[in-house]
Structures are given as C-alpha cells and as structure tokens.
Design a protein around this motif. Structure first.
Motif, PDB file in Angstrom:
ATOM      1  N   PHE A  58       8.832  -2.698 -11.714  1.00  0.00           N
ATOM      2  CA  PHE A  58       7.724  -2.066 -11.174  1.00  0.00           C
ATOM      3  C   PHE A  58       7.838  -3.085  -9.732  1.00  0.00           C
ATOM      4  O   PHE A  58       8.201  -4.270 -10.108  1.00  0.00           O
ATOM      5  CB  PHE A  58       6.759  -2.046 -12.188  1.00  0.00           C
ATOM      6  CG  PHE A  58       5.622  -1.268 -12.721  1.00  0.00           C
ATOM      7  CD1 PHE A  58       6.074   0.226 -12.727  1.00  0.00           C
ATOM      8  CD2 PHE A  58       6.997  -1.283 -13.690  1.00  0.00           C
ATOM      9  CE1 PHE A  58       5.949   1.030 -13.747  1.00  0.00           C
ATOM     10  CE2 PHE A  58       7.060  -0.388 -15.204  1.00  0.00           C
ATOM     11  CZ  PHE A  58       6.212   0.617 -14.875  1.00  0.00           C
TER      12      PHE A  58
ATOM     13  N   LEU B 110       3.814   2.275  -5.056  1.00  0.00           N
ATOM     14  CA  LEU B 110       3.131   3.007  -5.676  1.00  0.00           C
ATOM     15  C   LEU B 110       3.250   2.475  -7.342  1.00  0.00           C
ATOM     16  O   LEU B 110       4.378   2.728  -7.946  1.00  0.00           O
ATOM     17  CB  LEU B 110       3.359   5.118  -6.045  1.00  0.00           C
ATOM     18  CG  LEU B 110       3.236   5.973  -5.425  1.00  0.00           C
ATOM     19  CD1 LEU B 110       3.805   7.026  -5.466  1.00  0.00           C
ATOM     20  CD2 LEU B 110       2.071   5.490  -4.532  1.00  0.00           C
ATOM     21  N   PRO B 111       2.139   1.649  -7.664  1.00  0.00           N
ATOM     22  CA  PRO B 111       2.298   0.239  -8.539  1.00  0.00           C
ATOM     23  C   PRO B 111       1.962   1.244  -9.490  1.00  0.00           C
ATOM     24  O   PRO B 111       2.972   0.155 -10.658  1.00  0.00           O
ATOM     25  CB  PRO B 111       1.141  -0.375  -8.317  1.00  0.00           C
ATOM     26  CG  PRO B 111      -0.076   0.343  -7.442  1.00  0.00           C
ATOM     27  CD  PRO B 111       0.440   1.235  -7.254  1.00  0.00           C
ATOM     28  N   TRP B 112       1.929   3.004  -9.714  1.00  0.00           N
ATOM     29  CA  TRP B 112       2.363   3.414 -11.900  1.00  0.00           C
ATOM     30  C   TRP B 112       3.460   3.775 -12.183  1.00  0.00           C
ATOM     31  O   TRP B 112       3.745   4.155 -12.515  1.00  0.00           O
ATOM     32  CB  TRP B 112       1.566   4.532 -11.486  1.00  0.00           C
ATOM     33  CG  TRP B 112       1.267   5.164 -10.753  1.00  0.00           C
ATOM     34  CD1 TRP B 112       1.741   6.320 -10.550  1.00  0.00           C
ATOM     35  CD2 TRP B 112       0.265   5.337  -9.376  1.00  0.00           C
ATOM     36  NE1 TRP B 112       1.640   7.024  -9.457  1.00  0.00           N
ATOM     37  CE2 TRP B 112       0.733   6.139  -8.692  1.00  0.00           C
ATOM     38  CE3 TRP B 112      -0.659   3.955  -8.508  1.00  0.00           C
ATOM     39  CZ2 TRP B 112      -0.041   7.115  -7.980  1.00  0.00           C
ATOM     40  CZ3 TRP B 112      -0.813   4.511  -7.446  1.00  0.00           C
ATOM     41  CH2 TRP B 112      -0.971   6.027  -7.338  1.00  0.00           C
TER      42      TRP B 112
ATOM     43  N   ARG C  53       0.775  -1.362   0.092  1.00  0.00           N
ATOM     44  CA  ARG C  53       0.189   0.193   0.305  1.00  0.00           C
ATOM     45  C   ARG C  53       1.125   1.150  -0.620  1.00  0.00           C
ATOM     46  O   ARG C  53       0.721   2.347  -0.459  1.00  0.00           O
ATOM     47  CB  ARG C  53      -0.769  -0.328   1.126  1.00  0.00           C
ATOM     48  CG  ARG C  53      -2.119  -0.758   1.393  1.00  0.00           C
ATOM     49  CD  ARG C  53      -2.865  -0.939   2.075  1.00  0.00           C
ATOM     50  NE  ARG C  53      -3.852  -1.896   2.451  1.00  0.00           N
ATOM     51  CZ  ARG C  53      -4.334  -2.177   3.597  1.00  0.00           C
ATOM     52  NH1 ARG C  53      -4.073  -1.966   4.966  1.00  0.00           N
ATOM     53  NH2 ARG C  53      -4.565  -3.431   3.742  1.00  0.00           N
ATOM     54  N   SER C  54       2.234   1.114   0.573  1.00  0.00           N
ATOM     55  CA  SER C  54       2.747   2.396   0.684  1.00  0.00           C
ATOM     56  C   SER C  54       3.783   2.806  -0.423  1.00  0.00           C
ATOM     57  O   SER C  54       3.716   3.589  -1.297  1.00  0.00           O
ATOM     58  CB  SER C  54       3.808   2.401   1.828  1.00  0.00           C
ATOM     59  OG  SER C  54       5.155   2.005   1.472  1.00  0.00           O
TER      60      SER C  54
ATOM     61  N   TRP D 283       5.761  -4.592  -8.546  1.00  0.00           N
ATOM     62  CA  TRP D 283       4.578  -6.036  -8.428  1.00  0.00           C
ATOM     63  C   TRP D 283       5.290  -7.132  -9.166  1.00  0.00           C
ATOM     64  O   TRP D 283       4.770  -8.070  -9.069  1.00  0.00           O
ATOM     65  CB  TRP D 283       3.275  -5.466  -9.171  1.00  0.00           C
ATOM     66  CG  TRP D 283       2.783  -4.618  -9.759  1.00  0.00           C
ATOM     67  CD1 TRP D 283       3.085  -3.602  -9.975  1.00  0.00           C
ATOM     68  CD2 TRP D 283       3.359  -4.619 -11.069  1.00  0.00           C
ATOM     69  NE1 TRP D 283       2.507  -2.629 -11.034  1.00  0.00           N
ATOM     70  CE2 TRP D 283       3.182  -3.113 -12.265  1.00  0.00           C
ATOM     71  CE3 TRP D 283       2.960  -5.108 -12.027  1.00  0.00           C
ATOM     72  CZ2 TRP D 283       3.332  -2.768 -13.121  1.00  0.00           C
ATOM     73  CZ3 TRP D 283       3.074  -5.523 -13.777  1.00  0.00           C
ATOM     74  CH2 TRP D 283       3.140  -4.428 -14.051  1.00  0.00           C
ATOM     75  N   GLN D 284       6.957  -6.385  -9.315  1.00  0.00           N
ATOM     76  CA  GLN D 284       7.186  -7.319 -10.255  1.00  0.00           C
ATOM     77  C   GLN D 284       8.459  -8.265  -9.317  1.00  0.00           C
ATOM     78  O   GLN D 284       8.814  -9.038  -9.848  1.00  0.00           O
ATOM     79  CB  GLN D 284       7.721  -7.046 -11.547  1.00  0.00           C
ATOM     80  CG  GLN D 284       7.052  -6.913 -12.612  1.00  0.00           C
ATOM     81  CD  GLN D 284       7.419  -5.395 -13.552  1.00  0.00           C
ATOM     82  OE1 GLN D 284       8.689  -5.091 -13.520  1.00  0.00           O
ATOM     83  NE2 GLN D 284       7.192  -6.311 -15.218  1.00  0.00           N
TER      84      GLN D 284
END
Lengths: 258, 257
Positions: free
Chosen positions: B133, B91-93, B88-89, B135-136
């Motif tokens: 990123f 930023l996925p973008w 959550r902390s 999430w990778q």
C-alpha cells in the motif's frame, strides 16, 4: 516470576457486581420479589433460549433492526452524496432535514402506526429514520474532508463524475460513514425494542412488556441481559468489520501518531 | 511544432470588496512537441495556477490554452497532471498496482489495467511492490507510483507541479534522473513547475521565468546544455553555473530584470 494478569480490573468489577446481585437477592436486601437472584435470571434465560422462544424473538428484533439500518444507512449515504455533489439540493432539502432530525423518534411511532400498521413495515421504517441522520451527517463531513487534489487526480485521467463519486469520494469518506453507522447501530437496537414495546406483538420489546404484566421478574431480567449481550456483540462485531473494511485508515492513523 | 500554447492567459479571483484579484496577467508561452520546459518563479507567484489551467483543471479568466491545436476547457487525454502532494493524489485504500491501474481501468477494465500497471511499475523501478500500500512506501517511492500511474495513461505530455519538492535532497536527485530517462525514452513533452533553480536547469530545454504576483512572463531562457544530461554531473558544467547565477540573481531581485 509473576504471572501476567489475565483479566483487566474492569472485568473483575463486572464479576463483582454480578456477585453482589446474587448475594443481595439471596439475602433479600431489596425486600422485594422483583429482584430475583442472578442464578434464577440465568436459569430463566437458559430455559427461554432452549425452548426456542427467546432466539425467535431476538431474531425477529434483529432482522427488523438490520433491515431498518440497511435502508436508513443507504439513504443517509445517498442523500449525503447528493447534498455534497449538488449544493442546490442541500439548500433545497437541508431545512426540511433539520426540522425532522430533532423529533424524538418514539413520538413518530403512533402516526406511523396509522399508515403502516403494527408490524414489520412500521418498525423497519422507525429504525430507518433513526439510522438515517447520523449516517447523513457523517457522510457529508467525510465528503467535505476529501482532498481537492484527490478529485483533481481523477479528472486529469478523464474519469467521469459518477465514477469519481463511487471510486474516490465514497471510499475516502468511508471511515466517516462507518463511524456514523456505528452510532446508528446502537440507536437502531434501542429504537427497534422501543417500537416493539409501544405497538404490535413482536420481538423482545413486546416480550418485555408481557413479562412485566405477568409479573415474571426473572424473565424480564433475562430479556434485559439478552439485550445487553446482543448490543455488546453487535458493537464488537461492527468494530471487527470496520477494522477490515478500512484497515488503511487505521494504518494511516498509527503512522500519524508514531 | 507547438504542442501546448498559452495565449495571453489571465487568471482572476473574485474579491468580495473591490475589483477581482489578478494572480496571472497575460502569460503567453509555447511548448514544442518533445520539449522539456520548466516554469520558474518565486513562491506563491501562481506557477501551479498556470499548470492547472494548462491541464484543463482550472478555467482561465481570459486568454486561451491549446493542446495539439485544440482549445482546452476540460482535462485533455493527451496531458496528465502530476501532483506535488503524492500523499493526497494516491488512494490509500488501493494497493500500488491498483493505484497505477486507476488511471486506465475505466477505459481498459480492471484486469488489463493491472497488467499495464505491473509493466509501468517495472519502468519506475518498483517491480515487486504491486501488493504494497502507498503508505507502506517511502516518499520517493510514492512519487514513483504517481509517475507510473501518469505514464500508464500513455500521455503525450506531463504537467508536473513541483513533483520532487516533498522529498529529501538525495531522493530528489534520484527522481530527477528517472524523469530525464523517461522523458528521453518516451519522447514526452514536459512542462514542469519548480522553484528549484538547479532542478530547472538540469532538466529543461527552456525555462520560463515568471514575475511575482500578478505573474507575468519575465524571460524565456534557453538552457543549451548538451544531452544526455546527468542529474549530478551536469551541475558541474560552467554553463550550468553561469545560468544558475543569472537566474538566482533575477529571482532574488539582486538586479533589475
């Protein structure tokens, strides 16, 4: 070895329906001159495209639609951001918004004509009004879904409220905003054409009405086919843009599924 | 010199029916400059609340928080909060480099922020991952990104909220070793909240033990194990085991404290 099937059954059905159209008209099953064969419609479409008439009309319609979509979408995002960051404004303006929202948009065309005339200004305004609401609703939903930790992260690094809104809240809410914009896009084309049909002498909507008065069925259907293709292309184009703009969102979704 | 001082900090939340719910009652503690302090307490006792108030992220109901002598009412530049939930902390973008740069680009501009970010990524063992990123990456690597981002702001103090609780046991040891190394090299002051007794003893100079809700100070424990410590070997010291036993007994309420 079997060859892989190239066309899905859905595409086959479309081809079948188009063939049925051609055959039913050629054999005069409908017993009416207002059901011309597809080939005649396509010929009329080609003629109107090559003469430059249809592209010009469609271009005008699209331009007004795009202007209205941009204005209404931007307003929706800004008002949504305002409502979400300053709850007082939501309490103040929320009821007004909820009263305007259910008005069927074509109903506001006559009064708008009185103020803005028959041409671009009126039509862009009508489209903007249409585009505003889905974007507003989704923007507020998207902002509500932003995690408290994400915003606290911005604060711990001393990032001010405006920059937090633009660099954290807005990008985090973008998937929701784009979903709203996609709804608005579909509505915008509809409303742009309806507004042209009701008032003024512009665009594909007016052309449709003219051809109806003239009783030129192939041209009517040509315009309908052109609108169907435009709507389809707009949606596909938007989906492609969305995939690029929020690739991370789709990546996270895939991760969650698998 | 005391760097962070909590003086009789109390936190209450309004309650629709009846008196306000008190989650923290008159907690006072001081963290010395360069000290590593752990806050230990049972789950749900308000440890994170304490940390958020120390970070200026949450207002106190009563009492005062001081950092470097100044009373804190908003997040101070000296202290950075490291969140438990890295998903959550981060930023996925933004890619990893720009996530780290996010801490400073509002002050230094994007280009300079990227340079700093690359240097910080090297320091946490993530060189070459700038273009990925979040999430990778694995959970442990994501928390490394969050740590690199915190360090990019060059804080004097880290406030860490159970930063290693969301990763697997081996990764946790890895990250504990990393934070020990960074703390020593940068002479940081650290306040770390945890419910993991082993983690508290391994890392901290002193351990503040809190009671159940409403949280009060139960005890301040001097760890006293020699430095430099090792995230693995230190756990075999007799002193470690004795302290572990004592703290677990207290947290499990096996004997009255």
């Amino acid at each position: 070895m079997r060859r892989p099937v190239r066309f899905s059954s859905g595409v086959v059905l479309v081809a079948g329906l188009l063939a049925l159209w051609e055959v039913s008209a050629r054999l005069d099953w409908m017993q009416t001159p207002n059901w011309p064969p597809l080939s005649q419609v396509l010929a009329a479409l080609a003629r109107d495209i090559l003469s430059g008439e249809l592209p010009e009309l469609a271009g005008g319609t699209l331009l007004r639609m795009a202007a209205g979509l941009a204005a209404g979408g931007t307003a929706g995002v800004m008002v949504g951001l305002l409502f979400a960051t300053l709850p007082l404004t939501a309490r103040l303006f929320g009821p007004t918004v909820e009263l305007i929202r259910p008005i069927p948009i074509p109903a506001v065309v006559p009064p708008l004509v009185l103020f803005l005339g028959l041409d671009d200004a009126m039509k862009v305004t009508v489209v903007a009004l249409t585009a505003f609401f889905p974007v507003l609703t989704n923007t507020m939903q998207g902002i509500a879904a932003v995690e408290a930790e994400t915003l606290a992260m911005g604060r711990t690094f001393g990032i001010g409220p405006l920059r937090r809104a633009l660099r954290i809240t807005l990008p985090a809410a973008l998937p929701y905003i784009l979903a709203g914009l996609r709804v608005s896009l579909a509505l915008a084309l509809v409303v742009a054409v309806v507004a042209e049909m009701i008032a003024g002498e512009q665009g594909l909507g007016h052309y449709l009405v003219m051809m109806q008065f003239a009783g030129r069925a192939p041209e009517i259907y040509a315009a309908v086919v052109a609108l169907a293709l435009l709507g389809y292309a707009l949606n596909r184009g938007f989906l492609a843009l969305e995939r690029r703009a929020i690739h991370w969102w789709f990546a996270l979704g895939r991760q969650a599924e698998g | 010199m005391d760097f962070l001082e909590l003086d009789a900090v109390t936190k209450e939340y309004p309650n629709r029916s009846g008196p306000p719910a008190r989650v923290m009652d008159q907690v006072s503690l001081s963290v010395r400059q360069g000290e590593f302090m752990a806050v230990l307490g049972p789950s749900g006792c308000g440890k994170s609340t304490l940390l958020q108030m120390a970070a200026g992220l949450l207002p106190v109901s009563d009492g005062t928080v001081r950092i470097a002598g100044r009373r804190i009412i908003a997040p101070p530049p000296e202290a950075v909060y490291v969140f438990q939930q890295y998903t959550r902390s981060l930023l996925p973008w933004r890619n990893v480099r720009d996530n780290v740069g996010f801490a400073i680009e509002h002050r230094l501009g994007r280009r300079r922020a990227r340079e700093v970010a690359e240097a910080q990524l090297d320091q946490v063992g993530l060189e070459g991952f700038g273009d990925h990123f979040p999430w990778q990456l694995s959970g442990g690597m994501q928390q490394r990104v969050a740590i690199a981002r915190a360090l990019a702001a060059e804080p004097a103090m880290l406030l860490m909220d159970e930063p290693f609780s969301a990763v697997d046991a081996l990764t946790r040891l890895d990250l504990q070793a990393l934070i020990l190394e960074i703390w020593a090299r940068r002479r940081l002051t650290v306040l770390l909240v945890t419910h993991d007794v082993d983690e508290a003893i391994t890392l901290a100079d002193r351990i503040a033990v809190l009671t159940r809700r409403p949280a009060r100070m139960a005890e301040m424990v001097e760890v006293g194990l020699p430095r430099p410590r090792d995230a693995v070997a230190t756990r075999e010291a007799p002193q470690f085991l004795a302290l572990r036993r004592r703290l677990l007994d207290r947290l499990l309420l096996r004997h009255d404290g």
